[in-house]
Design an enzyme around this catalytic site. Structure first.
Site, PDB file in Angstrom:
ATOM      1  N   SER A 135      83.373 139.079  52.192  1.00 28.98           N
ATOM      2  CA  SER A 135      84.438 138.258  51.633  1.00 28.98           C
ATOM      3  C   SER A 135      84.613 138.681  50.173  1.00 28.98           C
ATOM      4  O   SER A 135      83.669 138.603  49.386  1.00 28.98           O
ATOM      5  CB  SER A 135      84.037 136.783  51.731  1.00 28.98           C
ATOM      6  OG  SER A 135      85.017 135.973  51.132  1.00 28.98           O
ATOM      7  N   LYS A 161      87.499 140.911  54.087  1.00 28.55           N
ATOM      8  CA  LYS A 161      88.294 139.673  53.977  1.00 28.55           C
ATOM      9  C   LYS A 161      88.632 139.512  52.508  1.00 28.55           C
ATOM     10  O   LYS A 161      87.744 139.595  51.656  1.00 28.55           O
ATOM     11  CB  LYS A 161      87.467 138.503  54.495  1.00 28.55           C
ATOM     12  CG  LYS A 161      87.808 137.130  53.932  1.00 28.55           C
ATOM     13  CD  LYS A 161      87.103 136.031  54.725  1.00 28.55           C
ATOM     14  CE  LYS A 161      86.703 134.868  53.845  1.00 28.55           C
ATOM     15  NZ  LYS A 161      85.994 133.814  54.596  1.00 28.55           N
ATOM     16  N   LYS A 163      90.387 137.004  49.555  1.00 27.20           N
ATOM     17  CA  LYS A 163      90.855 135.659  49.246  1.00 27.20           C
ATOM     18  C   LYS A 163      92.277 135.776  48.732  1.00 27.20           C
ATOM     19  O   LYS A 163      92.576 136.672  47.918  1.00 27.20           O
ATOM     20  CB  LYS A 163      89.953 135.056  48.165  1.00 27.20           C
ATOM     21  CG  LYS A 163      88.531 134.789  48.657  1.00 27.20           C
ATOM     22  CD  LYS A 163      88.518 133.664  49.664  1.00 27.20           C
ATOM     23  CE  LYS A 163      87.113 133.175  49.941  1.00 27.20           C
ATOM     24  NZ  LYS A 163      87.119 132.045  50.894  1.00 27.20           N
ATOM     25  N   ASP A 188      91.921 135.019  53.540  1.00 30.48           N
ATOM     26  CA  ASP A 188      91.482 133.616  53.574  1.00 30.48           C
ATOM     27  C   ASP A 188      92.172 132.863  52.438  1.00 30.48           C
ATOM     28  O   ASP A 188      91.971 133.180  51.260  1.00 30.48           O
ATOM     29  CB  ASP A 188      89.954 133.558  53.401  1.00 30.48           C
ATOM     30  CG  ASP A 188      89.400 132.137  53.523  1.00 30.48           C
ATOM     31  OD1 ASP A 188      90.189 131.191  53.725  1.00 30.48           O
ATOM     32  OD2 ASP A 188      88.160 131.982  53.417  1.00 30.48           O
ATOM     33  N   GLU A 213      93.012 133.084  57.539  1.00 32.94           N
ATOM     34  CA  GLU A 213      92.072 131.963  57.614  1.00 32.94           C
ATOM     35  C   GLU A 213      92.584 130.786  56.795  1.00 32.94           C
ATOM     36  O   GLU A 213      92.958 130.947  55.631  1.00 32.94           O
ATOM     37  CB  GLU A 213      90.708 132.450  57.082  1.00 32.94           C
ATOM     38  CG  GLU A 213      89.591 131.433  57.180  1.00 32.94           C
ATOM     39  CD  GLU A 213      88.240 132.012  56.695  1.00 32.94           C
ATOM     40  OE1 GLU A 213      88.118 133.246  56.554  1.00 32.94           O
ATOM     41  OE2 GLU A 213      87.322 131.215  56.437  1.00 32.94           O
ATOM     42  N   ASP A 238      88.930 127.225  59.283  1.00 34.55           N
ATOM     43  CA  ASP A 238      87.635 127.050  58.629  1.00 34.55           C
ATOM     44  C   ASP A 238      87.529 125.562  58.262  1.00 34.55           C
ATOM     45  O   ASP A 238      87.034 124.740  59.056  1.00 34.55           O
ATOM     46  CB  ASP A 238      87.568 127.991  57.410  1.00 34.55           C
ATOM     47  CG  ASP A 238      86.328 127.825  56.542  1.00 34.55           C
ATOM     48  OD1 ASP A 238      85.539 126.901  56.786  1.00 34.55           O
ATOM     49  OD2 ASP A 238      86.134 128.612  55.587  1.00 34.55           O
ATOM     50  N   LYS A 262      80.629 127.538  60.370  1.00 35.75           N
ATOM     51  CA  LYS A 262      79.617 127.484  59.309  1.00 35.75           C
ATOM     52  C   LYS A 262      78.730 126.286  59.621  1.00 35.75           C
ATOM     53  O   LYS A 262      79.235 125.161  59.689  1.00 35.75           O
ATOM     54  CB  LYS A 262      80.266 127.238  57.946  1.00 35.75           C
ATOM     55  CG  LYS A 262      81.190 128.331  57.470  1.00 35.75           C
ATOM     56  CD  LYS A 262      81.812 127.961  56.132  1.00 35.75           C
ATOM     57  CE  LYS A 262      82.725 129.070  55.643  1.00 35.75           C
ATOM     58  NZ  LYS A 262      83.485 128.660  54.437  1.00 35.75           N
ATOM     59  N   GLY A 290      80.382 131.973  55.639  1.00 33.59           N
ATOM     60  CA  GLY A 290      79.297 131.828  54.671  1.00 33.59           C
ATOM     61  C   GLY A 290      79.672 130.873  53.562  1.00 33.59           C
ATOM     62  O   GLY A 290      80.852 130.563  53.357  1.00 33.59           O
TER      63      GLY A 290
END
Ligand code: OSB
Ligand code: MG
Length: 368
Positions: A135, A161, A163, A188, A213, A238, A262, A290
């Protein structure tokens, strides 16, 4: 086994690099390490709380409060013969999933030591090798982002991934596709958008992201279903999947095609496994997310990732992506994006009390 002693350790460790998301920036992690003593054994767990209520409502202080005032008194001096007993004893505490996860993980660890088996086997895991992506937080510039991604691809991570947030979405995705071609890529948003941003999501479709995400509100299921109908990119949830009931609802409403699991977010490994099984029965692939965990939480994520429906690379990653020195031995190391799951009884990694002590800034003990 009879619960004889419970310790909470507030562990404060700097991150190798600050991590920025649409909801904020962290340069250190302050997590609660839970130690539970029973039958001459010690189980360890981790509550990977954030420093602000930006991802979930819990913080170190709320988790400490729930653990010291409610969870520890509910189990001290009591006989616990399986995880179900623990879940019954702590059922009067609603929510506070990060707090519960730290305790539940410590108990799973105790049972795995007592039975002399690796935790992943207790959970019913079948995969011997797990795969990880990374990430990548929001960077200062696209040039820096491309540099960071290049380094992670060189390390062999199986997917990237990034952000995203309004103003940092289309351009970075386009630049990554231009520079790195069709690498497995996802984005995400951590709830930074609304349905009014549909034109952006349509513009992202041609980049063939593996998934997007949590684009919309952190509690929403129905608007995600509307969004999913209008775009090709699979929606992954998520934040919205805070428990088994939300996973059931998301599947019924077709809010997503993929779920990020998670254990901290859903209240522990038992709930995580229930969501895994539910998704498997409904042909929804899952992956392990995570929370910038230290080694104990990360070891727990590794064990979970061995369940058969964890078919997509997770955000588990090597210790060194986050910390200069992790709190377990050996440190977690993904080579070429893969890790062979340890077969030793317990977490598969040994908690290092000296390192934990070095970074501990507050302690609390309840003895039976
Ligand atoms: O949304 O998955 C998330 C980190 C903190 C809070 C929320 C998230 C994340 C990550 C990093 O994406 C996951 C990790 O590398 O541990
Ligand atoms: Mg996320």
């Amino acid at each position: 086994m009879k619960i004889e002693r419970i310790e909470l350790h507030l562990v404060n460790m700097p991150l190798v690099k600050p991590f920025e998301t649409s909801f904020g920036r962290e340069d250190r992690e302050v997590h609660i390490i839970v130690k539970i003593y029973a039958d001459g054994l010690i189980g360890y767990g981790e509550s990977p709380v954030g420093q602000t209520p930006g991802y979930a409502y819990e913080t170190g202080e709320t988790a400490w409060h729930i653990q010291s005032e409610f969870l520890a008194p509910a189990i001290i001096n009591r006989e616990i013969s399986d995880i179900e007993d623990f879940l019954k004893m702590t059922a009067p505490v609603r929510g506070h999933h990060f707090a519960k996860h730290g305790f539940e993980c410590a108990l799973w660890h105790l049972f795995s030591l007592q039975q002399n088996k690796p935790l992943y086997q207790l959970l019913g895991g079948t995969q011997k090798i797990i795969r990880s992506g990374v990430s990548v937080g929001i960077q200062k510039s696209i040039a820096e982002l491309l540099g960071v991604i290049g380094d992670f691809l060189d390390e062999g991570y199986k997917r990237i991934k990034i952000k995203i947030k309004p103003g940092w979405d289309f351009e970075p995705v386009k630049a990554i596709r231009e520079k790195f071609g069709d690498v497995p890529l996802m984005a995400d948003a951590n709830s930074a958008y609304s349905l009014q941003d549909i034109s952006l999501f349509r513009e992202l479709d041609p980049f063939s992201l593996m998934m997007i995400e949590q684009p919309l509100h952190y509690q929403d299921l129905t608007q995600h279903a509307q969004l999913q109908k209008q775009i090709k990119t699979p929606v992954c949830l998520d934040e919205s999947i805070a428990g088994v009931a939300m996973a059931e609802a998301a599947i019924a409403l077709k809010s997503c095609k993929i779920i990020n699991i998670k254990p901290a977010r859903v209240g522990g490994l038992t709930k995580a496994k229930q969501i895994h099984d539910l998704c498997q029965n409904n042909r929804i692939p899952v992956w392990c997310g995570g929370m910038l965990e230290m080694g104990i939480g990360r070891a727990c994520n590794i064990a979970l990732s061995t369940l058969p429906n964890f078919t997509l690379p997770g955000d588990v990653s090597s210790s060194k992506k986050y910390f200069h020195r992790d709190i377990i031995n050996p440190e977690i190391l993904f080579e070429n994006g893969e890790l062979t799951v340890p077969e030793e009884p317990g977490l598969g990694f040994i908690p290092d009390d000296a390192v934990i002590a070095k970074f501990t800034e507050n302690r609390w003990v309840l003895s039976g």
